[in-house]
Design an enzyme around this catalytic site. Structure first.
Site, PDB file in Angstrom:
ATOM      1  CG  HIS B  95      -1.814   1.172   1.348  1.00 26.07           C
ATOM      2  ND1 HIS B  95      -1.464   2.302   2.051  1.00 26.07           N
ATOM      3  CD2 HIS B  95      -3.032   1.414   0.824  1.00 26.07           C
ATOM      4  CE1 HIS B  95      -2.445   3.194   1.970  1.00 26.07           C
ATOM      5  NE2 HIS B  95      -3.412   2.675   1.232  1.00 26.07           N
ATOM      6  CB  CYS B 483       0.660  32.311 -12.389  1.00 26.14           C
ATOM      7  SG  CYS B 483      -0.707  33.193 -11.625  1.00 26.14           S
TER       8      CYS B 483
END
Lengths: 536, 536
Positions: B95, B483
């Site tokens: 995991h 941006c």
């Protein structure tokens, strides 16, 4: 029909001061001053003497009355935060009067007997001193300023208004339905008396705040694991079920939309002021080296508040996000709703539950919560053997939900536009913080209205239109309502009619005005259409 | 050109551990364990042993490394908050390994010498004890886990990558420009070396946090009136001007977009943890009845923090809202930018300032800030007699701004999409709080990606498209950039190309990947177009 303003019919049932209580107060010499009645309304709150304090106290859920020698643009944020405004100087065209009328705040100006001492935070009147925090009552309709909190009572519709609204309902038949936002059987009953055709919003969390429930709610929140949480939830279920039974009975034969838990869990824990006091008390005990058990107890509460604290709770772990990470909470609520519906149905009451998922923004959330809800609801029907019909729908209040409304309508059986949150997100404004700049914007004319009062048709309205078009592209007969506070404002109701919503839902006290506004929208539409046929 | 993944060229310049510093640490016996290298990267942080603590510390801006026996879905929020992950058990398909690769976090798994004692909040390795809060370093490329904070150094582009990017730039010529987000002359210089064609975002507030400036910034914030605030601002102006001079010099001949102050003022005051400590200290002094001067001093700071506290600062008094209520702040910043530009222009440097207004949501705000800015900028040009050309534009980051982009483009001379905020508002997610549910959503497959890493083309992307179409409907040649942090992510760059942005702007270290991604977007477009003409 077009000549009466919707606000006017609402004014008929607007709370006013209880005559007897006011007379008794005057008898006891509680009348402080009588100025010019500048803006109607019965306002009660704690006296404050500057705008900053008004904003600060209002944010802590205190009701305040702003008392100033006179007001200027710097006071606008404080006026906005206050229940009512009193000034010692100025006439009906003074800054205070003009701004208060625009804001719909009760206002008395030119109460010249009052001498405000801002520095000492008191005002003097006839030799009496009223300090910051003292309760006062302001009657903007008569110009009276009284000491103490005077009782208010509901108004009544009266025969003329009732007849006008009967005409309105005839015009409205082809237009908008009108429902109420109501959280209790009493509210539901009142809404029905005012003409509500169903409930558009039951806020289940309001039931959580009752004094007998909040300790269990806190138990649920602070549970260390799911098993413990389930035990607390099981204690809450009978309360919720009984509330729903009462509401379904009051609305026999009409639809009732119940929204599952919406706010972040920390709203049920101590608020900021209480939290600060917890820290102060614990630090004092620690400094003095006393009462270690109490210190530990306080520390545990503080730790829990910290754990749930969010930087921006409005954008945080709430709504269906909570329902998905803690499915046991929504599971309990759905079970309570359906058990209530089945119980009253067996007694011959026609219950029409509409279960509403808040804050959906992705199709994954909609699918998951739809399936969870259906599983529990169908389970209750199977257990009880009572075949109550129900719908599962969603709020559309996140901009993304409006954009992907076609996919959401794959599962959702109805939409309700939560225009309070939708306005917050479309503008990026926190309603709780907007007082720091919005009054200035209104003053400078940078925005035409407070967008939380009057729906912004240009921006938020476009998101609503997109949501409706796309939702109905998938499910042409999708039932669509609005349950933000705009549902009771006339120009917003007209907008809802134009974009072909099914109904508006608003506070019980705004129902009469909404009925009239919806009728007027329909009439205006026909006039523009030029059919000239006004028979209904 | 299509075979190389943009991430790969970025990896060439990704910070790695300084060889000498790491070797020295190993010599000193600081190597704790060697596990399986599960996900590359050099991560440094304080050891924590459970997900809750990881989330809590990360929220207080601490860098943390999550150390677990192994991970399960309950740990995902903590993994998300951590710089790196270490597990004692598990292999490359465990995991921890799978999730860390997906998140791009440095991860070492199966470090079997490590014995984690969650209860005591320590781990033992070879007889040594590492406690919660101790600094450790994790090399996800080699599997090493070291004690202390090892120095990291920048990588270099190298000849092959440089050549590849030269080819890419040729394809890119007809497509997207690539700019950098940079706040200092040093960052600007580095960005230019990596191929930036301008700066798309200078965050002026980052300059406010420097140790020599923060006291003046606080003076400015706590000023009781405008006159006092102006005095503090005048002290800040030379600092800001000198920063801009450095940046304009580094970017000689290239455009530099400077965003005016964006965050709420309280970000410059003590943070929540410090605030809590202030309350504790004051309460202790009070309980002990000592040091009244210190008590009063602390009380004053606490009162200021309280005054500026907001329920949801992300949606509060920030961006142009601050610039409008406190025009003297933006006035100072615009003056500093233009004085810097005029100063360097006189020295023969070609400065191209683009002044950017943040958080615009209404045309009133745009008009007001445009006019304020123009007045100050033209004033500086008149004073200095140096005719520097400049633009005034705006961020598009509030959904409403995208909707009314045609009106905004009436004034704004360029747009830059702030997709971090636009994602927050389109989803209604606070980036600071999302760790409470987003990892679970990713785990359940309710959302395909973290929308703050990979631009959500379906929802947020539609807002971007609407903004571009409407903006250019008013001003066909409108320069449009992005941006937000998406400007450096390959699939988002491709999206920006498709919707015809002018440029993307990203962190200097993501510039090489953005150059390649932009070239690939152009190539793919031609392939689809079927022209088959790959000469450039």
């Amino acid at each position: 029909m077009l000549r009466v303003r919707p606000q006017e019919v609402n004014e008929a049932i607007r709370p006013v001061f209880d005559d007897r209580d006011k007379a008794a107060a005057i008898d006891k010499g509680r009348l402080l001053a009588r100025g010019l009645p500048a803006a109607p309304g019965a306002a009660v709150g704690k006296a404050v003497f500057d705008a900053d304090r008004a904003v600060e106290w209002a944010r802590a859920n205190e009701k305040v009355i702003l008392v100033r020698p006179e007001t200027s643009p710097e006071d606008v944020a404080g006026m906005y935060a206050a229940e009512g405004i009193v000034t010692a100087r100025g006439g009906r065209t003074s800054h205070a009067a003009v701004v208060a009328v625009g804001m719909g705040k009760a206002c008395v100006v030119g109460a010249s007997e009052i001498v405000v001492d801002e520095h000492r935070r008191v005002f003097e009147v006839g030799g009496r001193i009223v300090r910051e925090g003292d309760w006062i009552s302001v009657d903007g309709g008569t110009g009276e300023v009284l000491l103490d909190s005077i009782k208010t009572v509901e108004g009544e519709l009266g025969d003329e208004v009732t007849e006008l609204l009967t005409w309105a309902d005839r015009y409205r038949k082809e237009g908008l339905g009108v429902r109420a936002n109501a959280d209790t059987p009493l509210d539901a009953q009142r809404a029905r008396e005012f003409g509500a055709e169903g409930i558009g919003l039951v806020r289940t969390e309001h039931m959580f705040f009752a004094p007998d429930r909040i300790p269990i709610v806190r138990e649920m929140i602070m549970a260390a694991d799911q098993a413990t949480r389930r035990i607390a939830l099981e204690k809450l279920r009978p309360f919720q079920r009984d509330d729903f039974i009462g509401i379904f009975r009051a609305m026999d034969g009409l639809p009732v939309t119940v929204r599952l838990l919406d706010p972040p869990l920390h709203e049920f824990l101590p608020n900021h002021k209480e939290y600060k006091e917890l820290i102060e008390t614990r630090s004092r005990l620690e400094a003095l080296g006393i009462n270690p058990e109490e210190q530990a107890r306080l520390e545990a509460i503080i730790a829990n508040v910290e754990k749930l604290r969010e930087a921006n709770p409005m954008l945080g772990h709430r709504g269906c996000r909570l329902g998905i990470t803690h499915p046991e909470i929504y599971g309990m609520q759905v079970r309570a709703i359906m058990e209530a519906a089945c119980t009253v149905a067996e007694q011959g009451v026609h219950a029409e539950p509409e279960i509403m998922i808040p804050l959906t923004g992705t199709v994954g959330e909609m699918k998951e919560t739809f399936q969870q809800t259906k599983r529990v609801a169908d389970g209750v029907i199977a257990e009880t053997g009572v075949a109550v019909k129900y719908l599962i729908g969603t709020m559309i209040e996140v901009p993304r939900a409006a954009l992907i409304a076609a996919q959401i309508a794959e599962f959702a059986e109805f939409f309700s536009f939560g225009t309070n949150d939708l306005t917050q997100l479309t503008y990026g404004y926190s309603r709780d913080d907007v007082a720091k700049f919005l009054p200035k914007y209104l003053d400078m004319g940078l925005v035409p209205h407070d967008p939380f009062s009057v729906l912004d048709q240009e921006g938020v309205g476009e998101m609503v239109k997109i949501g409706i078009e796309r939702g109905r592209s998938r499910r042409p007969n999708l039932k669509i309502g609005i349950c933000g506070e705009h549902g009771g404002e006339a120009s917003s109701v007209e907008f809802c009619h134009r974009v072909k919503m099914t109904y508006v839902s608003c506070s019980p006290y705004l129902i009469p005005g909404a009925r009239l506004a919806a009728a007027q929208a329909r009439i205006k539409e026909r006039q523009v259409g030029g059919s000239g046929d006004y028979r209904v």
